[in-house]
Design a protein around this motif. Structure first.
Motif, PDB file in Angstrom:
ATOM      1  N   VAL A 257       3.516  81.902 -20.012  1.00 58.40           N
ATOM      2  CA  VAL A 257       2.782  80.858 -20.729  1.00 58.40           C
ATOM      3  C   VAL A 257       3.104  80.898 -22.225  1.00 58.40           C
ATOM      4  CG1 VAL A 257       0.472  80.037 -21.345  1.00 58.40           C
ATOM      5  CG2 VAL A 257       0.940  80.825 -19.011  1.00 58.40           C
ATOM      6  N   ALA A 258       3.173  82.100 -22.788  1.00 60.36           N
ATOM      7  CA  ALA A 258       3.483  82.238 -24.215  1.00 60.36           C
ATOM      8  C   ALA A 258       4.871  81.702 -24.519  1.00 60.36           C
ATOM      9  CB  ALA A 258       3.362  83.701 -24.621  1.00 60.36           C
ATOM     10  N   LYS A 259       5.842  82.006 -23.665  1.00 62.67           N
ATOM     11  CA  LYS A 259       7.205  81.520 -23.875  1.00 62.67           C
ATOM     12  C   LYS A 259       7.267  80.005 -23.791  1.00 62.67           C
ATOM     13  CE  LYS A 259      11.923  81.986 -22.100  1.00 62.67           C
ATOM     14  NZ  LYS A 259      12.796  82.630 -21.072  1.00 62.67           N
ATOM     15  N   ALA A 260       6.550  79.422 -22.817  1.00 63.85           N
ATOM     16  CA  ALA A 260       6.568  77.968 -22.657  1.00 63.85           C
ATOM     17  C   ALA A 260       5.937  77.267 -23.852  1.00 63.85           C
ATOM     18  CB  ALA A 260       5.837  77.576 -21.371  1.00 63.85           C
ATOM     19  N   ARG A 261       4.928  77.880 -24.427  1.00 63.18           N
ATOM     20  CA  ARG A 261       4.221  77.254 -25.552  1.00 63.18           C
ATOM     21  C   ARG A 261       4.792  77.672 -26.905  1.00 63.18           C
ATOM     22  NH1 ARG A 261      -0.719  74.825 -24.125  1.00 63.18           N
ATOM     23  NH2 ARG A 261      -1.176  75.022 -21.887  1.00 63.18           N
ATOM     24  N   GLY A 262       5.735  78.602 -26.895  1.00 65.91           N
ATOM     25  CA  GLY A 262       6.371  79.007 -28.141  1.00 65.91           C
ATOM     26  C   GLY A 262       5.468  79.791 -29.073  1.00 65.91           C
ATOM     27  N   VAL A 263       4.603  80.646 -28.490  1.00 68.23           N
ATOM     28  CA  VAL A 263       3.696  81.454 -29.314  1.00 68.23           C
ATOM     29  C   VAL A 263       3.828  82.909 -28.902  1.00 68.23           C
ATOM     30  CG1 VAL A 263       2.072  79.557 -29.635  1.00 68.23           C
ATOM     31  CG2 VAL A 263       1.760  81.135 -27.719  1.00 68.23           C
ATOM     32  N   PRO A 264       3.400  83.842 -29.749  1.00 65.83           N
ATOM     33  CA  PRO A 264       3.425  85.256 -29.364  1.00 65.83           C
ATOM     34  C   PRO A 264       2.534  85.517 -28.154  1.00 65.83           C
ATOM     35  CG  PRO A 264       3.140  85.027 -31.740  1.00 65.83           C
ATOM     36  CD  PRO A 264       2.977  83.661 -31.153  1.00 65.83           C
ATOM     37  N   ILE A 296      -7.652  74.898 -21.150  1.00 65.40           N
ATOM     38  CA  ILE A 296      -8.100  73.946 -22.172  1.00 65.40           C
ATOM     39  C   ILE A 296      -8.020  74.584 -23.554  1.00 65.40           C
ATOM     40  CG2 ILE A 296     -10.138  72.758 -23.073  1.00 65.40           C
ATOM     41  CD1 ILE A 296     -10.898  72.076 -20.228  1.00 65.40           C
ATOM     42  N   GLU A 297      -8.403  75.837 -23.651  1.00 71.12           N
ATOM     43  CA  GLU A 297      -8.300  76.527 -24.948  1.00 71.12           C
ATOM     44  C   GLU A 297      -6.841  76.652 -25.378  1.00 71.12           C
ATOM     45  OE1 GLU A 297      -9.228  80.903 -26.953  1.00 71.12           O
ATOM     46  OE2 GLU A 297     -10.580  80.118 -25.406  1.00 71.12           O
ATOM     47  N   LEU A 298      -5.958  76.947 -24.433  1.00 67.29           N
ATOM     48  CA  LEU A 298      -4.535  77.047 -24.772  1.00 67.29           C
ATOM     49  C   LEU A 298      -3.997  75.703 -25.246  1.00 67.29           C
ATOM     50  CD1 LEU A 298      -3.314  79.275 -21.802  1.00 67.29           C
ATOM     51  CD2 LEU A 298      -3.500  79.956 -24.210  1.00 67.29           C
ATOM     52  N   ASP A 299      -4.394  74.613 -24.597  1.00 67.19           N
ATOM     53  CA  ASP A 299      -3.965  73.272 -25.019  1.00 67.19           C
ATOM     54  C   ASP A 299      -4.471  72.948 -26.415  1.00 67.19           C
ATOM     55  OD1 ASP A 299      -2.416  72.610 -22.852  1.00 67.19           O
ATOM     56  OD2 ASP A 299      -3.980  71.496 -21.812  1.00 67.19           O
ATOM     57  N   ARG A 300      -5.689  73.362 -26.698  1.00 61.81           N
ATOM     58  CA  ARG A 300      -6.301  73.051 -27.994  1.00 61.81           C
ATOM     59  C   ARG A 300      -5.631  73.851 -29.119  1.00 61.81           C
ATOM     60  NH1 ARG A 300     -10.416  75.628 -30.505  1.00 61.81           N
ATOM     61  NH2 ARG A 300     -10.940  76.733 -28.586  1.00 61.81           N
ATOM     62  N   LYS A 301      -5.375  75.138 -28.863  1.00 58.54           N
ATOM     63  CA  LYS A 301      -4.853  75.998 -29.923  1.00 58.54           C
ATOM     64  C   LYS A 301      -3.321  75.979 -29.999  1.00 58.54           C
ATOM     65  CE  LYS A 301      -8.633  79.376 -30.066  1.00 58.54           C
ATOM     66  NZ  LYS A 301      -8.996  80.818 -29.893  1.00 58.54           N
ATOM     67  N   TYR A 302      -2.679  75.905 -28.838  1.00 59.08           N
ATOM     68  CA  TYR A 302      -1.220  76.014 -28.806  1.00 59.08           C
ATOM     69  C   TYR A 302      -0.637  74.920 -27.897  1.00 59.08           C
ATOM     70  CZ  TYR A 302      -3.214  80.579 -29.865  1.00 59.08           C
ATOM     71  OH  TYR A 302      -4.001  81.595 -30.366  1.00 59.08           O
ATOM     72  N   PRO A 303      -0.631  73.678 -28.352  1.00 60.05           N
ATOM     73  CA  PRO A 303      -0.171  72.561 -27.503  1.00 60.05           C
ATOM     74  C   PRO A 303       1.264  72.768 -27.017  1.00 60.05           C
ATOM     75  CG  PRO A 303      -1.223  71.759 -29.509  1.00 60.05           C
ATOM     76  CD  PRO A 303      -1.042  73.224 -29.689  1.00 60.05           C
ATOM     77  N   PHE A 304       1.479  72.341 -25.783  1.00 60.49           N
ATOM     78  CA  PHE A 304       2.818  72.434 -25.197  1.00 60.49           C
ATOM     79  C   PHE A 304       3.670  71.287 -25.716  1.00 60.49           C
ATOM     80  CE2 PHE A 304       5.614  71.275 -21.489  1.00 60.49           C
ATOM     81  CZ  PHE A 304       6.481  72.362 -21.637  1.00 60.49           C
ATOM     82  N   ARG A 305       4.829  71.616 -26.268  1.00 62.92           N
ATOM     83  CA  ARG A 305       5.689  70.606 -26.902  1.00 62.92           C
ATOM     84  C   ARG A 305       6.691  70.026 -25.909  1.00 62.92           C
ATOM     85  NH1 ARG A 305       2.407  69.467 -30.965  1.00 62.92           N
ATOM     86  NH2 ARG A 305       1.860  71.324 -32.176  1.00 62.92           N
TER      87      ARG A 305
END
Length: 306
Positions: A257-264, A296-305
């Motif tokens: 999930v982190a890799k897909a969203r580009g976050v640590p 939902i929290e992941l979408d809010r904080k780290y939207p998928f591009r």
């Protein structure tokens, strides 16, 4: 004038019917409706709906849902729910369990002629063991971990043999003359998961052949006793609608999930911790993570591009 007894009995029954109708058909429903509006209860009474940051209803916090694409494949940016046996998956109108137990280890193989024609054999059935093995292999491939489990073949079906031959007084085959891998169908696999058993070459299973005379023997294999893929990732809940997964399964998905969203990865792990619920009353059940609220929290904080 005293009424006949049968009339009195019918009048008594009518009075009882009217009283019970008022109590159970009017007063009780109204009372429950009023209680549902009390502070702290109203949200649950309305279905525990969960909304996204822009106000859209994303689903219910007490009913699970799948996070897959139109083809049924997991969306890489989302934490996945556990499997579901409710209808085609998380169907609240068909809540159900698989009703398969520990003794469900032998598959009913499909007709190869139907498979070759691109059709589904409605009589074919996979065992609980094969379901677990298949799911574990799939999760392992998605998450980049070892998906092997005890009593599973490398191909992702139950590692079960049928030993055919003379038996001892206890009913065990002493010197097998034929050994068949029951869940590996000829034409689907070229080589069974084990080449030989007790010096006898292992054969694949032939569709339509009756192996009922054989002694069924599960083979543990070399998989670790504690698989990397958690149990809730490969088994459905009793209702098929469980909205939670274990923290272990959520953490297993964090790198993807982190890799897909580009976050640590650490940020996804913190979001998992934010949505982790402890044991009920401090001692009932196990800690769990609400998948919908977490996504939902992941979408809010780290939207998928995308």
């Amino acid at each position: 004038m005293r009424l006949p007894i049968w009339i009195r009995q019918h009048l008594a029954a009518l009075r009882a019917l009217l009283v019970m109708t008022v109590i159970l058909g009017i007063l009780y429903p109204v009372a429950i409706w009023v209680v549902a509006f009390l502070p702290g209860l109203h949200h649950d009474a309305e279905g525990s709906m969960v909304k996204t940051a822009d106000g859209r209803v994303a689903g219910s916090g007490i009913i699970g849902q799948a996070f897959t694409d139109s083809g049924g494949d997991p969306l890489k940016q989302y934490v996945q729910s556990r499997p579901s046996d409710a209808g085609d998956g998380y169907d609240p109108t068909a809540t159900a369990a698989g009703n398969l137990g520990p003794e469900s280890i032998v598959d009913t193989l499909p007709d190869p002629s139907l498979v070759a024609a691109g059709k589904e054999d409605e009589n074919a059935r996979t065992s609980l063991l094969t379901d677990v093995c298949t799911r574990s292999k799939a999760v392992g491939a998605i998450e980049g971990v070892d998906g092997s489990r005890p009593f599973c073949t490398p191909g992702g079906v139950g590692a079960v043999l049928a030993l055919i031959g003379p038996r001892d007084a206890a009913g065990h085959v002493t010197h097998p003359t034929e050994v068949v891998s029951l869940n590996e169908e000829c034409g689907v696999v070229n080589t069974p998961f084990v080449a030989a058993y007790q010096g006898v070459v292992v054969q694949c299973a032939k569709y339509g052949t009756d192996y009922a005379d054989g002694e069924v023997v599960p083979v543990r294999g070399t998989a670790p006793a504690h698989p990397e893929v958690p149990a809730d990732a490969v088994t459905a809940s009793g209702s098929g609608l469980d909205p939670h997964i274990s923290p272990a399964y959520a953490r297993l998905q964090a790198p993807r999930v982190a890799k897909a969203r580009g976050v640590p990865e650490q940020r996804v792990l913190l979001a998992i911790k934010d949505n982790e619920d402890g044991r009920v009353l401090g001692f009932l059940g196990e800690p769990r993570v609400n998948v919908l609220k977490l996504n939902i929290e992941l979408d809010r904080k780290y939207p998928f591009r995308g």
